[in-house]
Write an enzyme that holds these catalytic residues in place. Structure first.
Site, PDB file in Angstrom:
ATOM      1  N   ARG A  42      61.124  76.555  37.466  1.00 45.64           N
ATOM      2  CA  ARG A  42      60.632  75.299  36.269  1.00 45.64           C
ATOM      3  C   ARG A  42      62.038  75.783  35.448  1.00 45.64           C
ATOM      4  O   ARG A  42      62.138  73.910  35.325  1.00 45.64           O
ATOM      5  CB  ARG A  42      60.090  75.995  35.114  1.00 45.64           C
ATOM      6  CG  ARG A  42      58.265  75.857  36.026  1.00 45.64           C
ATOM      7  CD  ARG A  42      58.107  74.834  36.771  1.00 45.64           C
ATOM      8  NE  ARG A  42      56.176  74.624  37.468  1.00 45.64           N
ATOM      9  CZ  ARG A  42      56.424  75.464  38.788  1.00 45.64           C
ATOM     10  NH1 ARG A  42      57.121  75.688  39.330  1.00 45.64           N
ATOM     11  NH2 ARG A  42      55.222  75.350  38.935  1.00 45.64           N
ATOM     12  N   ASP A 149      44.526  68.020  26.149  1.00 46.82           N
ATOM     13  CA  ASP A 149      44.551  68.741  26.761  1.00 46.82           C
ATOM     14  C   ASP A 149      46.376  67.842  25.230  1.00 46.82           C
ATOM     15  O   ASP A 149      47.042  66.846  25.525  1.00 46.82           O
ATOM     16  CB  ASP A 149      45.634  68.022  27.594  1.00 46.82           C
ATOM     17  CG  ASP A 149      45.890  69.499  28.760  1.00 46.82           C
ATOM     18  OD1 ASP A 149      44.539  70.046  29.459  1.00 46.82           O
ATOM     19  OD2 ASP A 149      47.202  69.802  28.510  1.00 46.82           O
TER      20      ASP A 149
END
Length: 291
Positions: A42, A149
């Protein structure tokens, strides 16, 4: 790992610790050396996206804030989901939880249901479909379904409501035909009426202000996220979840999660279809006033 300027050294132990601290402060998710390979991937993607050629430079960019800090957090949050996941909890919602809730309400009153985190929307839309199909009183009350979220990219995807076959695999062919548009480019969009029946907002389980901004709810689905938290983050989340419920409201967790090991503020209820955690109607020690 490679960035815009070519190959770079992997993050040192100290740099990885600083990266994990950043993730923890922003999301409550506790990562460490055991996730090094995952985080390095990532990190490399983030550095390439941002055009930075060193780990310290990228860490400084993350500390500087949006937009890159948001993009990176979006990249490491877990968003695996599909329609009718843990369907037994939906059965519990209709057979046990909603009857208790509406027993204290009148026709037309609001009933608020919250999915947090909601990922790409399969869970809140599942609630909407399941109620339309299985709860006879769905039109007798003002049902509000909210999905929240911390990942703005998945919220955008949820609002669009386009899903591949994998997300729809547990729905019957009849439900897919009735609640989804014809397939286009391998995806089916949920019908407009259902897209408009669910409201999507940004919220972070460990950010009390963002949670409180959503108001209080009667039923809260918070599944398969606390397993990624450490004890301190779980305790913080338990407080925001408790405060987000109306007195008498219900919390549903993932099958491998238990609020009993985190907080004693909830009452554990065992129903035929699921174990659920309830915010008591009265504070601990309080008594009903005399008639």
């Amino acid at each position: 790992m490679s960035g815009a300027g070519g190959a770079t050294a992997p993050p040192s132990a100290e740099e990885l610790r600083r990266l994990c601290d950043f993730i923890y402060r922003r999301s409550g998710i506790a990562y460490g050396e055991g996730k090094r390979a995952y985080l390095e991937r990532r990190l490399a993607q983030g550095m390439e996206r941002a055009g930075t050629d060193s780990v310290p430079a990228y860490l400084a960019l993350l500390r500087a804030g949006p937009p890159e800090s948001d993009r990176f957090i979006n990249s490491i949050t877990v968003n695996e989901t599909y329609f009718y996941r843990e369907e037994h909890q939906l059965r519990c919602l209709g057979r046990a939880l909603l009857p208790e809730i509406v027993a204290r309400r009148g026709p037309g009153d609001a009933v608020r249901l919250w999915s947090v985190p909601c990922s790409t929307g399969e869970e809140p839309y599942s609630i909407a479909v399941w109620l339309l199909e299985n709860w006879a009183l769905v039109d007798a009350y003002n049902i509000e379904i909210v999905g929240s979220d911390l990942d703005d990219e998945v919220l955008a995807a949820a609002q669009e409501g386009r899903y591949a076959a994998r997300s729809l695999a547990r729905l019957s062919a009849d439900l897919v035909e009735r609640y989804f548009e014809a397939p286009r480019a391998g995806r089916r969009q949920i019908i407009r009426d259902l897209r408009e029946s669910v409201r999507f907002t940004a919220a972070n389980l460990v950010d009390a202000a963002s949670m409180a901004a959503q108001g209080r709810f009667d039923v809260l689905f918070c599944r398969n996220v606390l397993i990624y938290f450490d004890d301190a983050s779980r305790e913080a989340a338990s407080r925001t979840l408790f405060d987000a419920l109306n007195p008498g409201g219900f919390l549903l967790l993932g099958h491998s999660e238990s609020m009993a090991r985190i907080s004693d503020r909830f009452t554990m209820r065992r129903f035929e279809d699921a174990i659920v955690y309830q915010r008591p109607l009265l504070p601990p020690g309080a008594r009903m006033p005399p008639a």
